[in-house]
Design an enzyme around this catalytic site. Structure first.
Site, PDB file in Angstrom:
ATOM      1  N   GLY A 138      29.063  49.085 -67.082  1.00 18.72           N
ATOM      2  CA  GLY A 138      29.424  50.493 -66.933  1.00 18.72           C
ATOM      3  C   GLY A 138      28.726  51.080 -65.718  1.00 18.72           C
TER       4      GLY A 138
ATOM      5  N   GLY B   7      11.893  52.307 -69.528  1.00 16.15           N
ATOM      6  CA  GLY B   7      13.289  52.212 -69.095  1.00 16.15           C
ATOM      7  C   GLY B   7      13.398  51.385 -67.837  1.00 16.15           C
TER       8      GLY B   7
ATOM      9  N   GLU C  52      17.654  51.103 -64.310  1.00 13.98           N
ATOM     10  CA  GLU C  52      18.053  51.673 -63.029  1.00 13.98           C
ATOM     11  C   GLU C  52      17.065  51.450 -61.896  1.00 13.98           C
ATOM     12  OE1 GLU C  52      20.568  55.471 -64.020  1.00 13.98           O
ATOM     13  OE2 GLU C  52      19.340  54.939 -65.743  1.00 13.98           O
TER      14      GLU C  52
END
Lengths: 334, 701, 194
Positions: free
Chosen positions: B237, B656, B659
């Site tokens: 995605g 995280g 990215e």
């Protein structure tokens, strides 16, 4: 994709009759280009005649040493053929630099030279294109021209021929065997494709119903020292920005014979006769390579566009030709 | 929040639980959902960039055998909400960008639907369009906020005054191209509308089943309870499936138009270039002023980018410069041009990805001017607290990443001169750039833990886009419950599970994991060590600790080679070191970081959506002409991480990782290309035509 | 419309197809065989790769009508385990105990994928590629006419027709090398039966 009739005839003659008898009929070879075009609406035939399985799929050596490559020989088989790799390395290298392993397993010797331009405007039926729809205009003029021609283009079409194999064939003095409604004939490979001029809808000199049945490679001893150099935006699986197919013979530091063709720069695989004339009899030096490139590129005309145009192709081709020749001469000296 | 002090399952190098299904191809993606007698939908797209549809002739399409319906603005149902104009499909005759959907065909087969769509004749009243982004436009405007909710402009101190007295000033314009996310799985939906009870089921390729449900329910005016969205697997995605695009609305409309019959709709690759979001091109005017010793005295990043006329998306390109380095005088601004172009949206690290290109190349140029090592220059500008908020960092290990990366890469002793190293026919150089990404945790997400037999089941509507969620959530649940990971089963990707936020902003694991930890704690509190069968407890994300500035950091090193003759560029080596908190699963984490870096390499060398201003559409709208890195473009790519312990971010200590890998890569590559051949490429992508003028002709040997 | 029989993963499947239908759409939309994926539909990504007649080809550019009688293998039918006919496609490599083909096992072990969408095509392509390598076929990076080693550059070039947007390339290459080493195809001409 418009519905169409599908036929799988028994032999080449029947296939030719089928297509010749219907102006909206096409031959289907490996499918890598036609099926793409059926989906895009670039091709909309009424009749599809499958020929990939009925064309000769072997490579035979004729008396006199000519290699006759059946039009049904897949690109991967041709590239792997030991005789081709030894006698015509430029051809094997050109094939292997094209497309991907899967596509080379599908694409045929007869179909490859007849693949159509990858011009983005030709492939998009919502934009004008003289090649797709004569008279509608050329969207590449003033458009995105990174992958367009700098040699032999016209105001009506800036497209380039996408095949790598064809560039090697053009350099190797190959001959094309064609079966048409009126029988067989042979044409020089360098006479197969045509410049766009005012009729870019015609890629080649073939008439409707003409089927390539084989390509002949006459003996060419200097081709044992030949190479294909492809420059592209990705390391693999990309069309050429420019490419050079070259073969040279060198004696005592002098180039005695040469074959040169360019890809990615013209509507045809561009046989560089002017460059060859400069090379023959000249010393194998950087000055000679540059002079050869300058001679061939004297009439080169870049196209501009929103992305900076394609003027870079001219110095790039000059440098790539020099690098290719230098590499072959170096190889020769070993 | 209870911090997991002694992880057992967290940190294990476990293979993916969905691995066997994926290598055999039996994992079911949205379009593939087995349903009875599906119909197929194919959109008709506008061929003008601005204007009105004056006539739609559907006769030739409708008479085709197998065509079930042709939806047009005249025949399509009225949507309950048209507030989001990207999703307001077929509601009026306006055309706001080329490629906008003007009709939709539903048919028995995909071939018929596609053919019929080509037969729909559309007549337009075409208006002059304007699709060209330039920094000198006179209609640029300042958006109210930039994505997702940052101030548009910031000013600290006096940039002009500091610049006037600075020892060295670098001021240059840098540009990044338009990029399309291009997940390999197209945007696809299988939709089924049950006529009896009005329930809508969408098997949709989405990064968030619950957010997708909310959007669709709003557009159709449905009670959310009547909509179910299912998505066990997402074929990539990278942000483009983070918010629903028009394709899902069209699929639901089509399903309602053929009552009782499920409908499949997958965008073609070409359609994805106008209907599925993209990253805006950016023009970044960057100014760095410094003392002789390299300490920054002023920094300015003024960004110009585009949005669409019908929906604003303001990429936060200037945001990372606000917190990256210690510099007293700072200015960042964002200006937008609203153009007749498709709607831009999220793409992997919106803001940070383009926003760390200009400034990080500028840092390299500053290092060059100062005669200072670019690693050292960055270390000298390390702030003590967050320059933007003044808060302490929960952890900040940029310097550690730079030092560890330099050591691993073999940076020390690097000759700073450009264009002096050769290896055969190649010029060789190296470059560095920093990476950063904020630690996001969404405020809502709920998980349920239940005992089923000898297993513990964790349910949450989370997504696995290849990120490893199926595997890593089980690891978190196992440690939160204190059981072996084999005893935990995870169920995700369905709105029948408790509500989860989008897999976006690298927030997935931190958000969903926090909910799972809370659920496990509630479960143990209520049931102790011997829970009864079907015992169940839920938990939700606790509030974040806002006393801290929370960011992940990294340093990326690249080796670039430039061919002496052709200018061809190769990157044989990329090495990144990241400080991203605790790693839940080193195997899947490494894949994500390496994947981000490789996408950054792809951005550096290849990617570029070419918009033809005459037509307003991206002309290289397929994977033959929009190049993403192929296998042969990628050689060694290494990702390492520091052992970072940050108890402030969340219960797992995770920051995280989806990215940050793409942030800074393009700058490192461009810097390495400069070092190799002396060409300073400030406009992405770095292609051979941009370095050719810097190469000797003929090449000296 | 045409009636054809295609042997899919060892099972003869009789079906009536539109002449326009590609092999990919016939598999996915008619037969429910969704292991080959549609990524681009134009031969530009490799996600639809299957073996036909033992060779890797793109099913999106293959008209189904041309495949009457063809033997087609998808990633779902690679392992002998999965096949009703017990045939071992692609060089007679045995599948191991968990029912995975060695290439599939290596992909799992090396984490050679993320989202999984390009993966069945990668796996089939790798199987076809190893067979090509074993036949001594050269690639664009092969120097001269001597058989090459299956090094990183050779694998990467030969696998470049399969795009991976998650960018698992640095894991795909060692996965293919590992599978080749285990099945004895790391050197040309070794151990591959037809």
């Amino acid at each position: 994709m418009k519905p169409f009739e599908y036929r799988s005839p028994a032999d080449a003659a029947a296939a030719v009759r089928s297509v010749a008898g219907n102006p909206a009929a096409v031959f289907l070879g490996g499918g890598t280009n036609l099926v793409d075009h059926l989906k895009l609406g670039v091709a909309a035939p009424d009749l599809v005649v499958h020929v990939a399985d009925l064309l000769p799929a072997g490579i035979e050596e004729l008396d006199g040493g000519t290699l006759r490559i059946g039009a049904g020989v897949r690109n991967s088989d041709l590239a792997a053929d030991r005789r081709v790799r030894e006698r015509f390395p430029v051809l094997s290298q050109a094939l292997l630099s094209g497309a991907s392993g899967q596509l080379r397993n599908m694409a045929t010797t007869g179909g490859n030279p007849l693949q159509r331009t990858r011009c983005v405007y030709f492939q998009d039926v919502t934009t004008p294109c003289n090649k797709r729809q004569p008279g509608s205009g050329c969207s590449a003029v003033g458009g995105w021209t990174r992958h367009h021609a700098v040699l032999g283009a016209s105001e009506h079409c800036l497209a380039v021929h996408p095949s790598d194999m064809a560039v090697a064939m053009a350099a190797l003095d190959a001959r094309v065997r064609v079966l048409g409604p009126d029988g067989e004939r042979t044409i020089p490979f360098t006479g197969l494709h045509r410049l766009p001029a005012g009729t870019p809808e015609r890629d080649t000199v073939l008439e409707h119903g003409d089927l390539i049945t084989a390509i002949d490679l006459p003996p060419l001893p200097l081709a044992r020292r030949s190479a294909y150099r492809k420059v592209r935006d990705r390391a693999s699986y990309a069309f050429a920005l420019v490419s050079v197919a070259a073969a040279v013979e060198v004696r005592d530091g002098v180039i005695t014979d040469a074959r040169v063709a360019f890809g990615g720069v013209a509507h045809v695989p561009w046989r560089a006769h002017r460059a060859e004339r400069v090379l023959r009899g000249a010393p194998a030096t950087e000055e000679t390579y540059r002079a050869a490139a300058d001679a061939e590129l004297a009439d080169a005309r870049p196209a501009d566009g929103p992305d900076g145009g394609n003027a870079f192709k001219i110095p790039l081709l000059r440098r790539t030709l020099a690098a290719t020749l230098r590499g072959l001469v170096r190889e020769d000296a070993r | 929040m209870t911090f997991i002090d002694r992880p057992v399952a967290i940190g294990l190098d476990l293979p993916r639980r969905d691995g066997a299904a994926k290598v055999r191809g039996t994992a079911v993606y949205a379009y593939e959902t087995p349903v009875e007698n599906p119909a197929y939908a194919h959109p008709v797209q506008a061929t003008v960039a601005r204007g009105r549809v004056t006539a739609l002739d559907t006769a030739a399409a409708e008479v085709l055998d197998g065509v079930l319906a042709v939806l047009t603005p005249a025949t399509a149902e009225r949507l309950a909400s048209t507030e989001d104009r990207e999703l307001a499909a077929l509601q009026d005759d306006g055309v706001a960008f080329r490629g906008q959907v003007v009709a939709l065909v539903v048919a028995d087969s995909s071939e018929t639907a596609r053919h019929a769509a080509a037969l729909v004749r559309v007549t337009y009243a075409q208006e002059p369009h304007d699709s060209e982004l330039r920094a000198d436009r006179d209609d640029l405007y300042a958006p109210e906020r930039v994505n997702p909710d940052f101030p548009t402009d910031t000013v600290e101190g006096d940039v002009a005054a500091a610049t006037a007295v600075a020892a060295v000033v670098v001021e240059q314009t840098y540009t990044t191209a338009t990029y399309h996310n291009n997940p390999l799985e197209p945007h696809a939906t299988t939709a089924h509308w049950e006529p009896a009870d009005g329930r809508l089921t969408l098997w949709d390729s989405t990064q968030g089943v619950h957010p997708a449900r909310t959007a669709v329910a709003s557009v159709f005016g449905l009670d959310e309870a009547k909509v179910r969205v299912v998505c066990p697997y997402v074929g990539g995605g990278f942000g483009s499936k983070g918010t629903p695009h028009v394709n899902v609305v069209l699929a639901a409309m089509a399903a309602r138009a053929v009552p009782g019959r499920p409908v499949r709709l997958a965008l073609t690759r070409q359609q994805m270039f106008s209907l599925a979001g993209y990253r805006t091109p950016t023009v970044q005017r960057c100014l760095l002023a410094a003392e002789r010793d390299g300490r920054l005295t002023a920094l300015a990043v003024d960004v110009v980018e585009q949005t669409s006329r019908i929906k604003e998306f303001a990429e936060q390109t200037g945001v990372p410069a606000r917190m990256m380095y210690a510099v007293a005088n700072r200015r960042t601004t964002h200006r937008l041009a609203a153009l007749d172009v498709p709607v831009p949206s999220w793409m992997r690290a919106p803001g940070e990805c383009p926003g760390m290109f200009g400034p990080e190349v500028a840092m390299d140029e500053l290092a060059e001017r100062l005669g200072l090592d670019p690693v050292e220059l960055r270390i000298r500008n390390e702030p003590v607290t967050d320059p933007q908020t003044g808060k302490p960092f929960s952890s900040r290990n940029l310097v550690g990443c730079l030092r560890e990366g330099a050591a691993r890469f073999g940076w020390s002793g690097r000759d700073p001169r450009p264009g002096v190293r050769r290896d055969g026919d190649w010029l060789v150089g190296t470059g560095v750039a920093a990476s950063t990404y904020p630690v996001h945790r969404m405020s809502k997400s709920t998980a349920v833990i239940r005992r089923e037999g000898d297993r513990y089941v964790a349910e949450i509507g989370a997504a696995d886009l290849g990120t490893g969620t199926w595997t890593t959530l089980a690891q978190i649940a196992a440690d939160a419950l204190g059981v072996p990971v084999e005893r935990v089963e995870v169920r995700i990707g369905d709105t029948d599970h408790p509500m989860a936020t989008v897999a976006g902003g690298s927030s997935g694991m931190s958000t969903w994991g926090s909910a799972v930890v809370e659920a496990a704690r509630a479960f143990r509190t209520r049931y102790g060590a011997e829970p009864p069968e079907r015992a169940e407890a839920s938990g939700s994300v606790p509030p974040a600790d806002d006393r801290w500035a929370m960011h992940a950091f990294g340093a990326q090193f690249a080796e670039a080679r430039v061919h002496l003759d052709t200018g061809e560029i190769r990157v044989p080596r990329l090495l990144g070191v990241f400080a991203v908190g605790r790693i839940v699963n080193p195997r899947t984490a490494r894949s994500q970081l390496v994947g981000g870096m490789t996408m950054g390499l792809s951005m550096a060398l290849h990617e570029h959506s070419v918009l033809d201003p005459r037509t307003g559409h991206v002309v290289n709208h397929d994977l033959a002409d929009y190049h993403i890195a192929a296998n042969a473009d990628v050689a060694e790519v290494e990702a390492h991480w520091l052992d970072e312990h940050d108890p402030h971010v969340n219960a797992m200590g995770t920051k995280g990782i989806g990215e940050i890998g793409i942030v800074g890569t393009a700058a490192a590559v461009s810097n390495a290309v400069w070092h190799a051949c002396g060409a300073r490429v400030r406009d992405l992508p770095v292609t051979l035509d941009k370095v050719l003028p810097a190469l000797e002709d003929p090449p000296g040997r | 419309m045409s009636e054809i029989t295609v042997h899919v993963d060892g099972t003869p499947r009789r079906l009536t197809v539109d002449t326009r239908t590609t092999l990919l759409d016939a598999l996915r939309e008619r037969l429910g065989v969704t292991s080959p994926k549609k990524g681009c539909d134009h031969g530009q990504c490799g996600a639809c790769t299957v073996l036909s007649g033992g060779r890797r080809v793109l099913s999106c550019l293959t008209l189904a009508v041309t495949q009457d009688g063809a033997r087609v293998v998808t990633a779902e039918g690679l392992a002998a385990h999965d096949r009703p006919d017990g045939e071992r496609p692609a060089g007679g490599q045995r599948s191991d105990d968990d029912g995975l083909h060695p290439v599939q096992r290596a992909f799992v072990d090396c984490d050679a994928f993320q989202c999984g969408y390009c993966t069945p095509g990668q796996v089939v392509s790798a199987v076809g590629m190893l067979d090509e390598f074993a036949r001594g076929w050269p690639s664009a990076v092969t120097e001269g006419t001597r058989p090459p080693r299956l090094d990183r550059a050779e694998v990467a070039e030969r696998m470049s027709g399969n795009l991976c947007r998650c960018a698992a390339y640095v894991n795909i290459v060692p996965a293919v090398q590992r599978a080749a080493a285990e099945s004895g195809t790391a050197a040309p001409g070794a151990g591959v039966a037809e």
